[in-house]
Design a protein around this motif. Structure first.
Motif, PDB file in Angstrom:
ATOM      1  N   LEU A   4      27.315  50.018  48.642  1.00  0.00           N
ATOM      2  CA  LEU A   4      28.117  49.013  49.345  1.00  0.00           C
ATOM      3  C   LEU A   4      28.577  47.911  48.396  1.00  0.00           C
ATOM      4  CD1 LEU A   4      26.133  48.644  52.690  1.00  0.00           C
ATOM      5  CD2 LEU A   4      28.456  49.515  52.428  1.00  0.00           C
ATOM      6  N   ILE A   5      27.692  47.494  47.501  1.00  0.00           N
ATOM      7  CA  ILE A   5      28.056  46.460  46.523  1.00  0.00           C
ATOM      8  C   ILE A   5      29.196  46.938  45.636  1.00  0.00           C
ATOM      9  CG2 ILE A   5      27.248  45.183  44.484  1.00  0.00           C
ATOM     10  CD1 ILE A   5      24.483  45.063  45.793  1.00  0.00           C
ATOM     11  N   THR A   6      29.105  48.188  45.165  1.00  0.00           N
ATOM     12  CA  THR A   6      30.152  48.717  44.279  1.00  0.00           C
ATOM     13  C   THR A   6      31.471  48.912  45.034  1.00  0.00           C
ATOM     14  OG1 THR A   6      29.362  50.984  44.679  1.00  0.00           O
ATOM     15  CG2 THR A   6      28.509  49.848  42.748  1.00  0.00           C
ATOM     16  N   VAL A   7      31.415  49.235  46.322  1.00  0.00           N
ATOM     17  CA  VAL A   7      32.641  49.359  47.122  1.00  0.00           C
ATOM     18  C   VAL A   7      33.359  48.020  47.196  1.00  0.00           C
ATOM     19  CG1 VAL A   7      33.514  49.662  49.477  1.00  0.00           C
ATOM     20  CG2 VAL A   7      31.972  51.359  48.493  1.00  0.00           C
ATOM     21  N   VAL A   8      32.604  46.960  47.491  1.00  0.00           N
ATOM     22  CA  VAL A   8      33.200  45.625  47.608  1.00  0.00           C
ATOM     23  C   VAL A   8      33.776  45.168  46.261  1.00  0.00           C
ATOM     24  CG1 VAL A   8      32.730  43.192  48.066  1.00  0.00           C
ATOM     25  CG2 VAL A   8      31.726  44.951  49.534  1.00  0.00           C
ATOM     26  N   LEU A   9      32.983  45.313  45.204  1.00  0.00           N
ATOM     27  CA  LEU A   9      33.447  44.880  43.881  1.00  0.00           C
ATOM     28  C   LEU A   9      34.610  45.743  43.393  1.00  0.00           C
ATOM     29  CD1 LEU A   9      30.056  44.121  42.055  1.00  0.00           C
ATOM     30  CD2 LEU A   9      31.658  42.514  43.103  1.00  0.00           C
ATOM     31  N   GLY A  10      34.537  47.052  43.647  1.00  0.00           N
ATOM     32  CA  GLY A  10      35.614  47.953  43.247  1.00  0.00           C
ATOM     33  C   GLY A  10      36.913  47.623  43.949  1.00  0.00           C
ATOM     34  N   PHE A  14      38.254  44.298  42.450  1.00  0.00           N
ATOM     35  CA  PHE A  14      38.792  44.491  41.103  1.00  0.00           C
ATOM     36  C   PHE A  14      40.091  45.282  41.147  1.00  0.00           C
ATOM     37  CE2 PHE A  14      38.594  46.348  36.719  1.00  0.00           C
ATOM     38  CZ  PHE A  14      38.616  45.147  36.036  1.00  0.00           C
ATOM     39  N   GLY A  15      40.127  46.337  41.957  1.00  0.00           N
ATOM     40  CA  GLY A  15      41.333  47.153  42.074  1.00  0.00           C
ATOM     41  C   GLY A  15      42.503  46.374  42.650  1.00  0.00           C
ATOM     42  N   ILE A  16      42.251  45.562  43.692  1.00  0.00           N
ATOM     43  CA  ILE A  16      43.303  44.763  44.299  1.00  0.00           C
ATOM     44  C   ILE A  16      43.827  43.715  43.322  1.00  0.00           C
ATOM     45  CG2 ILE A  16      43.834  43.097  46.111  1.00  0.00           C
ATOM     46  CD1 ILE A  16      43.677  45.942  47.131  1.00  0.00           C
TER      47      ILE A  16
END
Length: 246
Positions: A101-107, A110-112
């Motif tokens: 979940l943490i990597t989904v939010v950070l990803g 960062f992508g946006i």
């Protein structure tokens, strides 16, 4: 709480190189695409929007990619040793999915941000559907990750890990060949023909616009579907960890 902090720290230490390398890959892709967009400033921003969608799709794919922790645990035999510790299968599944979940939010963030930078170069507003597009791609990747967890987490040693990994890869490649068949040919054929004829990025971008708009229409289901996939994947991981300890 201390137990989960310790497990999460262990999970991060084992996967940090994986995530840092993926972040660098996304950053390099952004720089490369920014250079390309810089030479396409006569397209009215259409190509920049197309590139932004590609960046968000790349971020979603890299975010949901397996981080290699389970493989590392199998190779080091830590997974077997862990069943002698006061750690339950539920603890392991919770830790695995907290990091996910943490990597989904950070990803996503960062992508946006990378996509916003590309659009800002040509003074084009970033579409609000871009976030939904991220989650749609993420859902596809999570669906594959769910299949992988259902199979690979059954492994008890390196030989079983290889066997289940081969099966999961076979499923993925099968899906790659099958899924395009569900895309309407009247939308896909002009794009493929334009690519065969070496059409300009502007022409390809204009042809992709109707396809992107049709994807945007189903974006409303992206987040609920992500929640379902994460819950089902969590249950699969939990039960597979329990099965290994039986």
């Amino acid at each position: 709480m201390k137990k989960y902090k310790s497990l999460l720290y262990r999970e991060w230490k084992l996967s940090s190189k994986h995530y840092i390398s993926r972040m660098c890959l996304l950053l390099m892709a952004t720089i490369l695409m920014a250079l390309v967009v810089g030479f396409m400033d006569a397209t009215g921003g259409g190509f920049a929007v197309f590139i932004s969608y590609l960046l968000v799709a790349l971020a979603a794919g890299l975010t949901s990619e397996d981080n290699g922790v389970f493989k590392s645990d199998i190779n080091s035999d830590w997974m077997t040793y862990s069943y002698a510790l006061p750690i339950t299968a539920l603890d392991k599944a919770i830790t695995r999915y907290i990091l996910k979940l943490i990597t989904v939010v950070l990803g996503m963030a960062f992508g946006i941000l990378c996509a916003m930078g590309i659009c800002a170069m040509v003074e084009v507003a970033l579409s609000s559907n871009m976030i939904m597009h991220f989650f749609l791609i993420l859902d596809v990747c999570l669906a594959y990750d769910l299949v992988t967890d259902a199979l690979v987490l059954r492994a008890r040693d390196t030989e079983e890990l290889k066997k289940w990994s081969i099966i999961s890869y076979s499923v993925m490649f099968g899906a790659i060949f099958v899924l395009p068949e569900f895309i309407p040919s009247d939308e896909l054929d002009p794009i493929l023909n334009a690519m065969d004829e070496n059409a300009s990025p502007e022409q390809v971008g204009s042809l992709l616009k109707p396809l992107i708009e049709s994807i945007d229409k189903i974006g409303v289901v992206a987040i609920p579907l992500m929640i379902v996939l994460l819950v089902v994947g969590f249950v699969f991981a939990w039960k597979n960890f329990e099965r290994r300890g039986a």
